[in-house]
Design an enzyme around this catalytic site. Structure first.
Site: not given
Length: 242
Positions: A138, A228
Site C-alpha cells: 500500500e 484520507e
C-alpha cells in the site's frame, strides 16, 4: 375420621396452590431479568490503513467515463460525485476513516497531474494512493497533510520538493485481497496548496521504493488521487486529476 380427611384435603390443596404461585412468580421474575440484560454493543475497529476494518462498510468503486474511482468509509457518512474527466468531489462527516478519489486501474509510473480546487474541514492526507500485488504493498505520496510512522528510510527530491520516505508493516490488516500482512511505502512532502496545477513524477518515487524499500515493488493494482481522513473528521474536497 371424616373431619381429619377434610383437613388433609384442605392442606393438600393449599400446598398445591402455593407451589403454582411460586412457579409463576419465578417465571415472571426470570422474564424480567432477561429483559433487563443490556443488548451487546457493536464497535468498530481502530484505523489501520487506507482500508477500513472488516466490520465497516465494504468497498465502493467503479468506473465513469473511463476513469477508475474508489471510496472507503468507516463510521459517519461519505459520498463521492463526479464531474467531467478526472474531476471529483467527496463530502464526509464524522468519519472514523474515509479514503477515496479518482485515477486509474491499473496504475503505472506515470506523471500524475492534479489541481485541488477546494478543500475544507479537516483531513489527514491528499495525494497519490495505490496498491501493488506480489508483493502486496500500500503506497502513499502525500502532497498535502502527511503520512509518517514506521521506519524512516531516506529522502528523495522530485518535482522541486524533498519527500521523506517511511515504511511500515501492517500485520493481519484489511487489504485489497482481504485480511493480510503487507508493507506500506509512504512519501511525505505536504507543501502543496489549493488552486494550482501540480505534478507528481511517480517514476521517481517507485524507483526509490523498488531500490530502497526492501520489499521491491509489485504488479500495479489501482492508483488514484485521493483524500484520507480519520478520527471523527468532517470536510469536503473538489479536485481534478489527469
Amino acid at each position: 375420621m371424616k373431619s381429619n380427611t377434610f383437613l388433609s384435603e384442605v392442606a393438600r390443596r393449599v400446598t398445591f396452590c402455593a407451589t403454582i404461585m411460586l412457579v409463576a412468580t419465578s417465571s415472571i421474575l426470570s422474564g424480567c431479568n432477561k429483559r433487563s440484560v443490556a443488548e451487546p454493543q457493536t464497535t468498530t475497529g481502530d484505523r489501520q490503513s487506507g482500508f477500513v476494518q472488516d466490520n465497516a462498510k465494504p468497498e465502493d468503486q467503479g468506473t465513469v467515463n473511463g476513469w477508475f474511482w474508489s471510496l472507503y468509509r468507516e463510521g459517519g457518512s461519505a459520498s463521492i460525485t463526479h464531474g467531467s474527466g478526472g474531476n471529483f468531489a467527496i463530502s464526509y462527516s464524522n468519519v472514523n476513516d474515509v479514503v477515496g478519489g479518482k485515477g486509474w486501474n491499473p496504475g503505472s509510473a506515470r506523471t500524475v497531474g492534479y489541481n485541488v480546487g477546494a478543500l475544507s474541514g479537516s483531513y489527514n492526507f491528499v495525494g497519490v494512493y495505490g496498491w501493488t500485488t506480489s508483493p502486496l504493498i500500500e503506497y502513499y505520496v502525500a502532497e498535502m497533510g502527511s503520512v509518517t510512522g514506521g521506519t524512516y528510510i531516506n529522502s528523495i527530491s522530485s518535482d522541486g520538493h524533498s519527500y521523506s520516505f517511511y515504511k511500515q508493516q501492517r500485520v493481519n490488516a484489511p487489504s485489497i485481497i482481504g485480511t493480510a500482512t503487507f508493507w506500506q511505502y509512504k512519501d511525505t512532502w505536504g507543501g502543496s496548496s489549493t488552486g494550482s496545477n501540480r505534478s507528481i513524477n511517480m517514476a521517481n518515487h517507485i524507483n526509490n521504493w523498488r531500490s530502497r524499500g526492501g520489499q521491491g515493488f509489485g504488479s500495479y493494482n489501482y492508483q488514484i488521487l485521493a483524500l484520507e481522513a480519520w478520527g471523527g473528521k468532517s470536510g469536503y474536497i473538489n479536485a481534478t486529476v489527469w
